[in-house]
Design a protein around this motif. Structure first.
Motif, PDB file in Angstrom:
ATOM      1  N   ARG A 177     -34.769 -13.426 -18.492  1.00 61.85           N
ATOM      2  CA  ARG A 177     -34.370 -13.315 -17.085  1.00 61.85           C
ATOM      3  C   ARG A 177     -33.094 -12.492 -16.947  1.00 61.85           C
ATOM      4  NH1 ARG A 177     -34.972 -17.623 -12.425  1.00 61.85           N
ATOM      5  NH2 ARG A 177     -34.241 -16.268 -10.783  1.00 61.85           N
ATOM      6  N   ARG A 178     -32.158 -12.644 -17.888  1.00 57.61           N
ATOM      7  CA  ARG A 178     -30.937 -11.837 -17.856  1.00 57.61           C
ATOM      8  C   ARG A 178     -31.271 -10.358 -18.045  1.00 57.61           C
ATOM      9  NH1 ARG A 178     -28.913 -16.380 -20.595  1.00 57.61           N
ATOM     10  NH2 ARG A 178     -29.200 -15.406 -22.632  1.00 57.61           N
ATOM     11  N   ARG A 194     -34.141  -8.934 -17.191  1.00 58.78           N
ATOM     12  CA  ARG A 194     -34.767  -8.507 -15.925  1.00 58.78           C
ATOM     13  C   ARG A 194     -33.722  -8.313 -14.832  1.00 58.78           C
ATOM     14  NH1 ARG A 194     -38.299 -12.453 -12.482  1.00 58.78           N
ATOM     15  NH2 ARG A 194     -36.172 -12.983 -11.935  1.00 58.78           N
ATOM     16  N   ASP A 195     -32.773  -9.223 -14.761  1.00 61.40           N
ATOM     17  CA  ASP A 195     -31.705  -9.092 -13.765  1.00 61.40           C
ATOM     18  C   ASP A 195     -30.874  -7.833 -14.007  1.00 61.40           C
ATOM     19  OD1 ASP A 195     -32.558 -11.416 -12.576  1.00 61.40           O
ATOM     20  OD2 ASP A 195     -30.953 -12.660 -13.423  1.00 61.40           O
ATOM     21  N   ARG A 196     -30.629  -7.505 -15.269  1.00 60.76           N
ATOM     22  CA  ARG A 196     -29.884  -6.284 -15.589  1.00 60.76           C
ATOM     23  C   ARG A 196     -30.664  -5.051 -15.134  1.00 60.76           C
ATOM     24  NH1 ARG A 196     -27.913  -3.860 -21.406  1.00 60.76           N
ATOM     25  NH2 ARG A 196     -26.884  -2.057 -20.489  1.00 60.76           N
ATOM     26  N   ASP A 247     -32.803  -4.949 -12.692  1.00 58.35           N
ATOM     27  CA  ASP A 247     -32.732  -4.935 -11.227  1.00 58.35           C
ATOM     28  C   ASP A 247     -31.392  -4.413 -10.726  1.00 58.35           C
ATOM     29  OD1 ASP A 247     -35.307  -5.903 -10.937  1.00 58.35           O
ATOM     30  OD2 ASP A 247     -34.676  -7.998 -10.746  1.00 58.35           O
ATOM     31  N   ARG A 248     -30.309  -4.741 -11.427  1.00 64.65           N
ATOM     32  CA  ARG A 248     -28.972  -4.305 -11.015  1.00 64.65           C
ATOM     33  C   ARG A 248     -28.694  -2.850 -11.371  1.00 64.65           C
ATOM     34  NH1 ARG A 248     -27.264  -8.711 -13.693  1.00 64.65           N
ATOM     35  NH2 ARG A 248     -26.468  -7.385 -15.347  1.00 64.65           N
ATOM     36  N   TYR A 270     -43.180 -11.869 -18.322  1.00 58.34           N
ATOM     37  CA  TYR A 270     -43.384 -11.251 -17.008  1.00 58.34           C
ATOM     38  C   TYR A 270     -44.658 -10.421 -16.873  1.00 58.34           C
ATOM     39  CZ  TYR A 270     -38.646 -12.763 -16.276  1.00 58.34           C
ATOM     40  OH  TYR A 270     -37.519 -13.537 -16.165  1.00 58.34           O
ATOM     41  N   ARG A 295     -39.283  -0.576 -10.600  1.00 53.55           N
ATOM     42  CA  ARG A 295     -38.093  -0.724  -9.747  1.00 53.55           C
ATOM     43  C   ARG A 295     -37.655   0.624  -9.185  1.00 53.55           C
ATOM     44  NH1 ARG A 295     -39.568  -4.139  -8.458  1.00 53.55           N
ATOM     45  NH2 ARG A 295     -39.798  -6.022  -9.617  1.00 53.55           N
TER      46      ARG A 295
END
Length: 87
Positions: free
Chosen positions: A23-24, A26-28, A30-31, A61, A72
């Motif tokens: 998740r970290r 994936r969050d990276r 996204d950011r 995922y 993205r």
């Protein structure tokens, strides 16, 4: 020998820890989708090998990390085009 319930609890904890790591990642993505990212850099940040990251990310995922990154970027480009902000 440990109690069987302890082994199951440890396995569950390891799975949750790994999912949190994915998740970290994936969050990276996204950011920082607008920066030059590659799987090697993402893997280094997660503390694992690139192949291992790819397999585990896909398990979590359903997509490879690079495919997720491209998705993205395409979504962002589509949004900008629909708003008329870019050509």
């Amino acid at each position: 020998m440990c109690h069987p319930a302890w082994a199951r609890a440890r396995t569950t904890a390891l799975r949750l820890e790994e999912f949190a790591r994915m998740r970290r990642v994936r969050d990276r993505i996204d950011r920082e989708y607008d920066r030059p990212l590659d799987v090697l850099e993402l893997a280094r940040g997660a503390g694992m090998a690139a192949g291992q990251l790819s397999r585990r990310f896909r398990t979590a995922y359903g997509d490879l990390p690079y495919d997720y990154l491209l998705t993205r970027r395409a979504e962002r480009a589509r949004t900008l085009l629909l708003r008329g902000a870019a050509s």
